[in-house]
Design a protein around this motif. Sequence first.
Motif, short mmCIF file in Angstrom:
data_model
loop_
_atom_site.label_atom_id
_atom_site.label_comp_id
_atom_site.label_asym_id
_atom_site.label_seq_id
_atom_site.Cartn_x
_atom_site.Cartn_y
_atom_site.Cartn_z
N LEU A 1 0.86 -1.18 0.00
CA LEU A 1 0.00 0.00 0.00
C LEU A 1 0.90 1.23 0.00
O LEU A 1 1.65 1.46 0.94
CB LEU A 1 -0.91 -0.01 1.23
N LEU A 2 0.82 2.02 -1.07
CA LEU A 2 1.76 3.11 -1.33
C LEU A 2 1.10 4.45 -1.04
O LEU A 2 -0.03 4.71 -1.47
CB LEU A 2 2.22 3.06 -2.78
N SER A 3 1.82 5.33 -0.34
CA SER A 3 1.28 6.64 -0.01
C SER A 3 1.57 7.65 -1.11
O SER A 3 2.39 7.42 -2.01
CB SER A 3 1.90 7.15 1.30
N ARG A 4 0.92 8.79 -1.03
CA ARG A 4 1.29 9.94 -1.85
C ARG A 4 2.65 10.46 -1.40
O ARG A 4 3.14 10.11 -0.32
CB ARG A 4 0.26 11.06 -1.67
N CYS A 5 3.26 11.29 -2.24
CA CYS A 5 4.54 11.90 -1.87
C CYS A 5 4.35 12.81 -0.66
O CYS A 5 3.36 13.55 -0.57
CB CYS A 5 5.09 12.71 -3.02
N ILE A 6 5.30 12.74 0.23
CA ILE A 6 5.31 13.59 1.43
C ILE A 6 6.64 14.31 1.47
O ILE A 6 7.70 13.69 1.29
CB ILE A 6 5.12 12.76 2.70
N THR A 7 6.62 15.62 1.69
CA THR A 7 7.85 16.39 1.77
C THR A 7 8.32 16.44 3.22
O THR A 7 7.60 16.93 4.11
CB THR A 7 7.64 17.82 1.25
N PHE A 8 9.53 15.94 3.46
CA PHE A 8 10.11 15.95 4.79
C PHE A 8 11.36 16.81 4.81
O PHE A 8 12.23 16.69 3.94
CB PHE A 8 10.49 14.53 5.24
N SER A 9 11.45 17.68 5.80
CA SER A 9 12.66 18.48 6.01
C SER A 9 13.24 18.24 7.39
O SER A 9 14.32 18.73 7.70
CB SER A 9 12.35 19.97 5.83
N THR A 10 12.52 17.50 8.21
CA THR A 10 12.96 17.16 9.56
C THR A 10 12.62 15.70 9.82
O THR A 10 11.90 15.07 9.03
CB THR A 10 12.23 18.03 10.61
N PRO A 11 13.13 15.14 10.91
CA PRO A 11 12.67 13.79 11.29
C PRO A 11 11.15 13.78 11.44
O PRO A 11 10.52 14.81 11.72
CB PRO A 11 13.36 13.55 12.62
N PHE A 12 10.54 12.62 11.25
CA PHE A 12 9.09 12.53 11.38
C PHE A 12 8.71 11.32 12.22
O PHE A 12 9.46 10.37 12.37
CB PHE A 12 8.40 12.49 10.01
N ARG A 13 7.52 11.41 12.77
CA ARG A 13 7.00 10.36 13.65
C ARG A 13 5.79 9.71 12.98
O ARG A 13 4.94 10.41 12.41
CB ARG A 13 6.61 10.95 15.00
N VAL A 14 5.72 8.39 13.04
CA VAL A 14 4.58 7.65 12.51
C VAL A 14 3.89 6.92 13.65
O VAL A 14 4.55 6.23 14.44
CB VAL A 14 5.02 6.63 11.43
N LYS A 15 2.59 7.07 13.72
CA LYS A 15 1.78 6.35 14.70
C LYS A 15 0.76 5.53 13.94
O LYS A 15 0.01 6.08 13.13
CB LYS A 15 1.09 7.33 15.64
N VAL A 16 0.75 4.23 14.16
CA VAL A 16 -0.12 3.35 13.36
C VAL A 16 -0.87 2.39 14.26
O VAL A 16 -0.31 1.83 15.21
CB VAL A 16 0.72 2.59 12.30
#
Length: 217
Positions: A115-130
């Motif tokens: 399952l593929l997401s849309r493009c996301i622009t990251f400039s810093t670390p990110f957190r994922v909660k699932v």
Amino acid sequence: FIISYKINDGQAIEQTITDTLPTETTRDYYFERTADFSDMETFTVTVKVSVGKESSEETGIVKHYAPITELPFTTDFYNNEGINDMWIPMGDNSWEYESMGSCYSSLKKGVENGLLSRCITFSTPFRVKVAYGGPQWYNTAFYIAYGRPGTDPASWKKVFSDSLITETREKEFLVNPDGEGEYDLLIVDTSTDDNASLKLYQLTVSAVYDYDQRITS
């Protein structure tokens, strides 16, 4: 044999494949000359395979959404909101919404059915909660990876995995991207049991800043 693709009414881009492909088998190929989907529009893509005088042709639609630049964002899989605008199954008939279970469920396994997401622009670390789960009597397994659009998803960096899932779980993890820019997320069911199926309930992606603090146990 020769494979080619054409965008809208443009010129066909051809590539010769010298590998042998056994009968009733499939293989993924990546064109050396990639397509330009940078414009925010809908593209008609025609792919053709030719062997001698025989050929097979398929046409599909590619829609370019603008990259997500504002975080956080949340996909509520449990009530079927925001799925089609944010996620796309890589394989045909590989995911479906289960109204009885209030979840988004995998029907096929392997990275080719991720399952593929849309493009996301990251400039810093990110957190994922699932929040996710699996059938009670079968051991479900999966992983989450991220990578650059247009590259082989099988080579993407795995940032979270879980196995022996027989109940609903909620996990949170931190990701340090390999430089600023646009990335995709990929969720892959890796269960070895045919009766196992990954169930997704909710996923949130948020940015992590220097002043971001929280208590952990």
